[in-house]
Design a protein around this motif. Structure first.
Motif, mmCIF file in Angstrom:
data_model
loop_
_atom_site.group_PDB
_atom_site.id
_atom_site.type_symbol
_atom_site.label_atom_id
_atom_site.label_comp_id
_atom_site.label_asym_id
_atom_site.label_seq_id
_atom_site.Cartn_x
_atom_site.Cartn_y
_atom_site.Cartn_z
ATOM 1 N N PHE A 1 0.868 -1.175 0.000
ATOM 2 C CA PHE A 1 0.000 0.000 0.000
ATOM 3 C C PHE A 1 0.908 1.229 0.000
ATOM 4 O O PHE A 1 1.721 1.407 0.913
ATOM 5 N N ILE A 2 0.776 2.044 -1.033
ATOM 6 C CA ILE A 2 1.641 3.216 -1.179
ATOM 7 C C ILE A 2 0.804 4.496 -1.110
ATOM 8 O O ILE A 2 -0.193 4.632 -1.828
ATOM 9 N N ASN A 3 1.187 5.389 -0.223
ATOM 10 C CA ASN A 3 0.549 6.707 -0.169
ATOM 11 C C ASN A 3 1.632 7.782 -0.202
ATOM 12 O O ASN A 3 2.804 7.480 -0.408
ATOM 13 N N LYS A 4 1.260 9.018 0.014
ATOM 14 C CA LYS A 4 2.223 10.115 -0.114
ATOM 15 C C LYS A 4 3.242 10.157 1.018
ATOM 16 O O LYS A 4 4.304 10.780 0.888
ATOM 17 N N ASN A 5 2.953 9.480 2.119
ATOM 18 C CA ASN A 5 3.855 9.537 3.276
ATOM 19 C C ASN A 5 4.765 8.323 3.415
ATOM 20 O O ASN A 5 5.867 8.425 3.962
ATOM 21 N N ASP A 6 4.310 7.177 2.970
ATOM 22 C CA ASP A 6 5.107 5.967 3.154
ATOM 23 C C ASP A 6 4.684 4.868 2.191
ATOM 24 O O ASP A 6 3.731 5.022 1.423
ATOM 25 N N HIS A 7 5.412 3.770 2.255
ATOM 26 C CA HIS A 7 5.097 2.552 1.518
ATOM 27 C C HIS A 7 4.963 1.445 2.550
ATOM 28 O O HIS A 7 5.918 1.116 3.246
ATOM 29 N N GLN A 8 3.757 0.886 2.682
ATOM 30 C CA GLN A 8 3.496 -0.153 3.668
ATOM 31 C C GLN A 8 3.511 -1.517 2.979
ATOM 32 O O GLN A 8 2.906 -1.700 1.924
ATOM 33 N N ILE A 9 4.207 -2.468 3.593
ATOM 34 C CA ILE A 9 4.332 -3.810 3.032
ATOM 35 C C ILE A 9 3.929 -4.833 4.090
ATOM 36 O O ILE A 9 4.440 -4.814 5.207
ATOM 37 N N LEU A 10 3.015 -5.718 3.739
ATOM 38 C CA LEU A 10 2.619 -6.804 4.626
ATOM 39 C C LEU A 10 3.083 -8.112 3.991
ATOM 40 O O LEU A 10 2.648 -8.476 2.894
ATOM 41 N N SER A 11 3.995 -8.795 4.655
ATOM 42 C CA SER A 11 4.598 -10.016 4.129
ATOM 43 C C SER A 11 4.172 -11.204 4.988
ATOM 44 O O SER A 11 4.542 -11.295 6.157
ATOM 45 N N ASP B 1 -2.112 3.793 9.109
ATOM 46 C CA ASP B 1 -1.511 5.122 8.957
ATOM 47 C C ASP B 1 -1.074 5.671 10.313
ATOM 48 O O ASP B 1 -0.015 6.294 10.432
ATOM 49 N N ARG B 2 -1.883 5.431 11.339
ATOM 50 C CA ARG B 2 -1.557 5.895 12.681
ATOM 51 C C ARG B 2 -0.316 5.180 13.195
ATOM 52 O O ARG B 2 0.566 5.793 13.817
ATOM 53 N N MET B 3 -0.219 3.880 12.931
ATOM 54 C CA MET B 3 0.960 3.128 13.341
ATOM 55 C C MET B 3 2.202 3.672 12.633
ATOM 56 O O MET B 3 3.271 3.809 13.233
ATOM 57 N N SER B 4 2.054 3.990 11.366
ATOM 58 C CA SER B 4 3.162 4.557 10.597
ATOM 59 C C SER B 4 3.618 5.887 11.179
ATOM 60 O O SER B 4 4.821 6.147 11.306
ATOM 61 N N GLU B 5 2.674 6.734 11.546
ATOM 62 C CA GLU B 5 2.996 8.041 12.134
ATOM 63 C C GLU B 5 3.752 7.883 13.451
ATOM 64 O O GLU B 5 4.716 8.609 13.724
ATOM 65 N N ILE B 6 3.306 6.930 14.270
ATOM 66 C CA ILE B 6 3.959 6.677 15.562
ATOM 67 C C ILE B 6 5.404 6.223 15.362
ATOM 68 O O ILE B 6 6.328 6.710 16.022
ATOM 69 N N LEU B 7 5.603 5.284 14.445
ATOM 70 C CA LEU B 7 6.951 4.778 14.183
ATOM 71 C C LEU B 7 7.869 5.885 13.669
ATOM 72 O O LEU B 7 9.010 6.013 14.120
ATOM 73 N N TYR B 8 7.383 6.677 12.745
ATOM 74 C CA TYR B 8 8.205 7.738 12.171
ATOM 75 C C TYR B 8 8.556 8.786 13.231
ATOM 76 O O TYR B 8 9.717 9.214 13.336
ATOM 77 N N GLU B 9 7.566 9.163 14.023
ATOM 78 C CA GLU B 9 7.781 10.191 15.049
ATOM 79 C C GLU B 9 8.789 9.729 16.103
ATOM 80 O O GLU B 9 9.675 10.490 16.503
ATOM 81 N N HIS B 10 8.669 8.489 16.556
ATOM 82 C CA HIS B 10 9.499 8.003 17.658
ATOM 83 C C HIS B 10 10.879 7.511 17.221
ATOM 84 O O HIS B 10 11.811 7.484 18.036
ATOM 85 N N LEU B 11 11.014 7.122 15.939
ATOM 86 C CA LEU B 11 12.280 6.534 15.499
ATOM 87 C C LEU B 11 13.082 7.398 14.536
ATOM 88 O O LEU B 11 14.302 7.225 14.420
#
Length: 226
Positions: free
Chosen positions: A30-40, A80-90
């Motif tokens: 799943f690709i949006n303007k902020n990140d690329h999410q991959i579920l493997s 998207d919320r999980m992505s925001e948390i990871l980016y903010e904290h890491l």
């Protein structure tokens, strides 16, 4: 491009850098303007990763059944919320806040319930050597039919129970080879739950792309290099 053996976990990857690709079975993007999410999800064959440009990714190693828990939420506000948390904290903070990440991620995952039959299966396979007939014994211990259980299992694991057990055995063999707990390859196979050497080599090569002997040689080379 890097090649990897079929692993015993589902992985959720958030890529904030340049190109990051995963090739193989059971890959969702799943690709949006902020990140690329991959579920493997789980696999019965090796998979490949390809990275180019600036690297900026976070991977969450999850329980095998988590694919079924996440796929319906993939690409939603929850992810998207999980992505925001990871980016903010890491990435944003001067010092990565891993404890903060764990706290928020566990809170998000707390809303996902684990199916009773699947939880029972996980407990069963974790406490048994998985010899011949193990699946039949387990099927006799649950209230739903074998067909219904397999349908439910494949939704969450993407594999049949039989292939999942093979995957567990292969990964057990890999740990034994890496830890050098078994000297002879035949002993590795038997200790991992395979009933003969030819069966061990055949299944190992299918999931890893190489024989146990070839894997052992590559692991020794990598150990010397690093």
């Amino acid at each position: 491009m890097g090649s990897h053996h079929a692993a015993l976990f589902t992985e959720l990857i958030f890529n904030y850098g340049d190109d990051f690709r995963v090739y193989g079975q059971h890959i969702d993007n799943f690709i949006n303007k902020n990140d690329h999410q991959i579920l493997s999800g789980l696999k019965t064959a090796p998979f490949q990763t390809k990275i180019s440009g600036i690297y900026g990714s976070v991977g969450l190693i999850l329980k095998p059944f988590c694919y079924g828990l996440l796929i319906d939420n993939f690409g939603t506000r929850t992810m998207d919320r999980m992505s925001e948390i990871l980016y903010e904290h890491l990435f944003v903070r001067d010092c990565p806040d891993f404890e903060g990440v764990e706290k928020h991620v566990l809170k998000l995952f707390s809303k996902f319930g684990v199916d009773v039959d699947l939880a029972k299966f996980e407990n069963y396979v974790s406490s048994n050597l998985l010899e011949r007939g193990a699946l039949q014994k387990f099927n006799q211990s649950i209230s739903i039919s074998r067909k219904s259980f397999i349908q439910k299992f494949k939704k969450y694991y993407l594999l049949t129970p039989g292939d999942y057990i093979k995957l567990r055995k292969v990964n057990t063999a890999i740990q034994l080879l890496q830890n050098k707990k078994s000297v002879k390859l035949i002993d590795v196979g038997l200790d991992a739950g395979f009933y003969d050497q030819s069966h061990f080599i055949k299944i190992f090569k299918k999931f890893c792309g190489c024989t146990p002997k070839e894997f052992e040689k590559m692991d020794k080379v990598n150990s010397v290099q690093f």
